[in-house]
Write a protein that holds these residues in place. Structure first.
Motif, short mmCIF file in Angstrom:
data_model
loop_
_atom_site.label_atom_id
_atom_site.label_comp_id
_atom_site.label_asym_id
_atom_site.label_seq_id
_atom_site.Cartn_x
_atom_site.Cartn_y
_atom_site.Cartn_z
N PRO A 20 0.77 -1.30 -0.06
CA PRO A 20 -0.07 -0.05 0.07
C PRO A 20 0.78 1.33 0.13
CG PRO A 20 -0.16 -1.07 2.35
CD PRO A 20 0.30 -2.12 1.04
N HIS A 21 1.90 1.41 0.66
CA HIS A 21 2.65 2.45 0.71
C HIS A 21 3.31 2.88 -0.78
CE1 HIS A 21 6.17 4.91 2.77
NE2 HIS A 21 5.48 5.60 1.92
N SER A 22 4.05 1.83 -1.09
CA SER A 22 4.59 2.25 -2.42
C SER A 22 3.64 2.32 -3.62
CB SER A 22 5.43 0.83 -3.02
OG SER A 22 6.55 1.02 -2.18
N SER A 23 2.35 1.47 -3.40
CA SER A 23 1.23 1.80 -4.56
C SER A 23 0.60 3.25 -4.48
CB SER A 23 0.53 0.86 -4.33
OG SER A 23 0.93 -0.68 -4.40
N VAL A 24 0.46 3.78 -3.40
CA VAL A 24 0.06 5.20 -3.56
C VAL A 24 1.11 6.19 -4.13
CG1 VAL A 24 -0.99 7.00 -2.22
CG2 VAL A 24 -1.61 4.72 -1.73
N HIS A 25 2.35 5.86 -3.62
CA HIS A 25 3.23 6.88 -4.53
C HIS A 25 3.31 6.72 -5.96
CE1 HIS A 25 5.92 8.61 -1.24
NE2 HIS A 25 5.87 7.46 -0.53
N GLY A 26 3.13 5.46 -6.41
CA GLY A 26 3.26 5.12 -7.66
C GLY A 26 1.89 5.68 -8.49
N ILE A 27 0.84 5.26 -7.82
CA ILE A 27 -0.41 5.71 -8.56
C ILE A 27 -0.56 7.38 -8.66
CG2 ILE A 27 -2.08 5.77 -6.55
CD1 ILE A 27 -3.90 4.48 -8.41
N VAL A 28 -0.22 8.05 -7.60
CA VAL A 28 -0.06 9.64 -7.82
C VAL A 28 0.93 10.05 -8.57
CG1 VAL A 28 0.16 11.70 -6.46
CG2 VAL A 28 -1.16 9.88 -5.61
N ALA A 29 1.95 9.25 -8.47
CA ALA A 29 3.22 9.54 -9.55
C ALA A 29 3.89 11.05 -9.48
CB ALA A 29 2.99 9.37 -10.86
N GLY A 30 4.43 11.39 -10.69
CA GLY A 30 4.93 12.85 -10.54
C GLY A 30 6.04 12.86 -9.29
N ASP A 31 5.75 14.01 -8.65
CA ASP A 31 6.87 14.22 -7.55
C ASP A 31 6.72 12.98 -6.68
OD1 ASP A 31 8.02 16.65 -8.22
OD2 ASP A 31 6.15 17.56 -7.87
N MET A 32 5.54 12.31 -6.49
CA MET A 32 5.25 11.43 -5.51
C MET A 32 6.29 10.04 -5.67
SD MET A 32 3.52 12.04 -2.76
CE MET A 32 2.70 10.48 -2.21
N VAL A 33 6.84 9.93 -6.86
CA VAL A 33 7.56 8.79 -7.01
C VAL A 33 9.37 9.38 -7.38
CG1 VAL A 33 6.14 7.27 -7.87
CG2 VAL A 33 7.23 8.92 -9.51
N GLY A 34 9.48 10.66 -7.05
CA GLY A 34 10.56 11.11 -7.19
C GLY A 34 10.93 11.32 -8.87
N GLY A 35 10.03 11.80 -9.48
CA GLY A 35 10.20 11.81 -10.98
C GLY A 35 10.95 13.13 -11.26
N CYS A 36 11.62 12.99 -12.23
CA CYS A 36 12.42 14.42 -12.71
C CYS A 36 11.67 15.45 -13.59
CB CYS A 36 13.77 13.98 -13.71
SG CYS A 36 14.78 13.02 -12.71
N PRO A 37 11.50 16.69 -13.25
CA PRO A 37 10.60 17.61 -13.94
C PRO A 37 11.31 17.93 -15.34
CG PRO A 37 11.92 18.54 -12.10
CD PRO A 37 12.10 17.36 -11.97
N GLU A 38 10.52 18.59 -15.95
CA GLU A 38 11.13 18.87 -17.43
C GLU A 38 12.46 19.90 -17.37
OE1 GLU A 38 7.07 19.04 -20.21
OE2 GLU A 38 7.96 20.80 -19.33
N ASN A 39 12.68 20.65 -16.37
CA ASN A 39 13.62 21.34 -16.51
C ASN A 39 15.08 21.00 -15.30
OD1 ASN A 39 12.81 21.75 -13.86
ND2 ASN A 39 12.70 23.72 -13.69
N ALA A 40 14.87 19.41 -15.22
CA ALA A 40 15.88 18.77 -14.29
C ALA A 40 17.19 18.72 -15.03
CB ALA A 40 15.23 17.23 -13.94
N PRO A 41 18.19 18.85 -14.22
CA PRO A 41 19.55 18.58 -14.99
C PRO A 41 19.72 17.17 -15.40
CG PRO A 41 19.56 18.37 -12.39
CD PRO A 41 18.45 19.05 -12.74
#
Length: 353
Positions: free
Chosen positions: A234-255
Motif C-alpha cells: 500500500p505505501h509504494s502503490s499510492v506513491h506510484g499511482i499519484v506519480a509525478g513528484d510522489m515517485v521522485g520523477g524528474c521535472p522537465e527542467n531537471a539537470p
C-alpha cells in the motif's frame, strides 16, 4: 501530522502546540492532539493547514550526510519549509529508508498542526475503487483545496488548489506535479522486487488489504513492516499511482544527471503518505500490547534482489535499536526510535479519532 508551524519553529512553541509538559529530562503528554479525517475539517481548518505547508525555508537546515554520499543538490534557500522536510528525508535516504521507525517521519511534520490532521483520510482505502475520481482531487479552491491532477500538457503540474504555487526545489525548481498512473509497476527498468508489473496499483490499498496487514502476527514488527512497505504494497502503490513528484520523477527542467527514484522521492511531501502509514501502524499497535514497542530494523538497505529483500525487508545489519538516534539536520531536537514508538509518550502527543 497535523500541527501548525506558524512562522516560528522555536522549541517552546513546539512543546506548546503538542500539549507536552516537561520537567528536567522527563516529558509528559497531557492533552493529546486528536487527528481527524481531512473531509471532517472545516474550510478554515483546511486553509490553516495549507498555509502551514506553504511557509518559507528555515535557515537552520543543515545537512548531516556528506554530499558525495547522498548525491543530492545543495540546500535551496528560496524553497519552502516543507521542502526542508523533504530535503531532510533525501539527506537521510541513504541510511534510513526501510529501516528507521516510520513515526520519525511524522515527527518531522510536528510543526504543521495542532489538533487536526489528514492522516486518516488520505485518498486511498475508501477511494481505492475509483482513485482518479476521488473527492480529494475535486477541491480547486486556492486557499483551502488540495487541488486536482496535473496538466499533461504542462509537465503534469497541478494547476489549482492551495499547493499550485508551492515551490519545490529538488532536483530543480518546479511546482507540484501529479500524474495518475494506474499500472505504476510497469516501468521501463522494473525493480527486481516487482513480481507483477501489470498489477493495478489501487488493488494494493483496499480495505481488505489493510485489514490483512493489521492481522500480522503480534510482536512481529519485521513481518508487519514487510507487508506494509512491500514494493507492491500500500505505501509504494499510492506513491506510484499519484506519480509525478510522489515517485521522485524528474521535472522537465531537471539537470541531465537526474535519475528518477528515491533520491528525489518526496515521501514526506503533501498531506498523507507517511501519516497513512502511521495510522496503520497505530492501529496495529492497538491490537495487542506486545505490538506497542515491537521494533526491528537494519541500517543498510537490501533492495538488490528479491531474496535479499525477503531476508532483510526493513534493512540489513548493522541493526538499529530503540536507543538509536535519528538525526534531524538542525530542524528540531533529535530523538531516539524509542522516543517515537508511543504517540502519547511525551515526545509525541496525539491520538487518532
Amino acid at each position: 501530522m497535523s500541527f501548525y508551524k506558524l512562522l516560528s519553529v522555536s522549541l517552546a512553541f513546539l512543546w506548546s502546540v503538542m500539549a507536552v509538559s516537561c520537567s528536567c529530562e522527563k516529558c509528559y503528554c497531557t492533552k493529546p492532539a486528536i487527528r481527524r479525517e481531512w473531509r471532517a475539517f472545516t474550510t478554515e481548518e483546511k486553509a490553516e493547514w495549507i498555509r502551514a505547508i506553504n511557509l518559507p525555508h528555515d535557515p537552520v537546515l543543515s545537512p548531516s550526510v556528506d554530499p558525495s554520499l547522498s548525491l543530492i543538490p545543495p540546500v535551496n534557500t528560496s524553497s519552502s519549509y516543507f521542502d526542508d522536510i523533504v530535503y531532510l528525508h533525501m539527506d537521510q535516504n541513504i541510511r534510513v529508508l526501510l529501516s528507521e521507525s516510520y513515526r520519525y517521519h511524522l515527527k518531522l511534520k510536528v510543526h504543521f498542526s495542532r489538533y487536526i490532521s489528514p492522516e486518516n483520510s488520505f485518498p486511498g482505502i475508501g477511494d481505492a475503487p475509483d482513485f482518479y475520481e476521488s473527492l480529494f482531487w475535486k477541491d480547486s479552491d486556492p486557499v483551502s483545496g488540495l487541488g486536482g491532477w496535473g496538466d499533461p500538457n504542462a509537465d503534469f503540474r497541478v494547476p489549482d488548489g492551495g499547493f499550485h504555487k508551492l515551490p519545490l526545489s529538488y532536483p530543480s525548481p518546479h511546482t507540484v506535479r501529479r500524474n495518475f498512473t494506474l499500472r505504476s509497476f510497469d516501468q521501463p527498468i522494473p525493480s527486481p522486487l516487482v513480481t507483477d508489473k501489470l498489477k493495478m496499483s489501487n488493488t494494493s490499498f483496499t480495505a481488505s488489504v489493510i485489514e490483512a496487514i493489521l492481522r500480522s502476527p503480534a510482536g512481529d514488527f519485521k513481518g508487519f513492516q514487510k507487508v506494509l512497505e512491500a514494493i507492491e504494497g500500500p505505501h509504494s502503490s499510492v506513491h506510484g499511482i499519484v506519480a509525478g513528484d510522489m515517485v521522485g520523477g524528474c521535472p522537465e527542467n531537471a539537470p541531465s544527471n537526474c535519475k528518477p527514484g528515491p533520491s528525489w522521492s518526496p515521501n514526506d511531501r503533501y498531506y498523507a503518505r507517511r501519516q497513512m502509514v502511521d495510522k496503520i501502524w497505530y492501529d496495529w499497535q492497538s491490537r495487542d500490547p506486545v505490538n506497542v514497542n515491537s521494533f526491528f530494523g537494519g541500517s543498510v538497505q537490501s533492495l538488490e534482489s528479491l531474496d535479499a529483500y525477503n531476508q532483510y525487508p526493513n534493512g540489513g545489519p548493522p541493526f538499529l535499536s530503540l536507543d538509536s538516534i535519528m538525526t534531524a539536520d538542525g530542524l528540531f531536537p533529535e530523538a531516539t526510535i524509542g522516543d517515537v514508538m508511543n504517540t502519547t509518550g511525551g515526545y509525541l502527543c496525539y491520538v487518532y479519532e
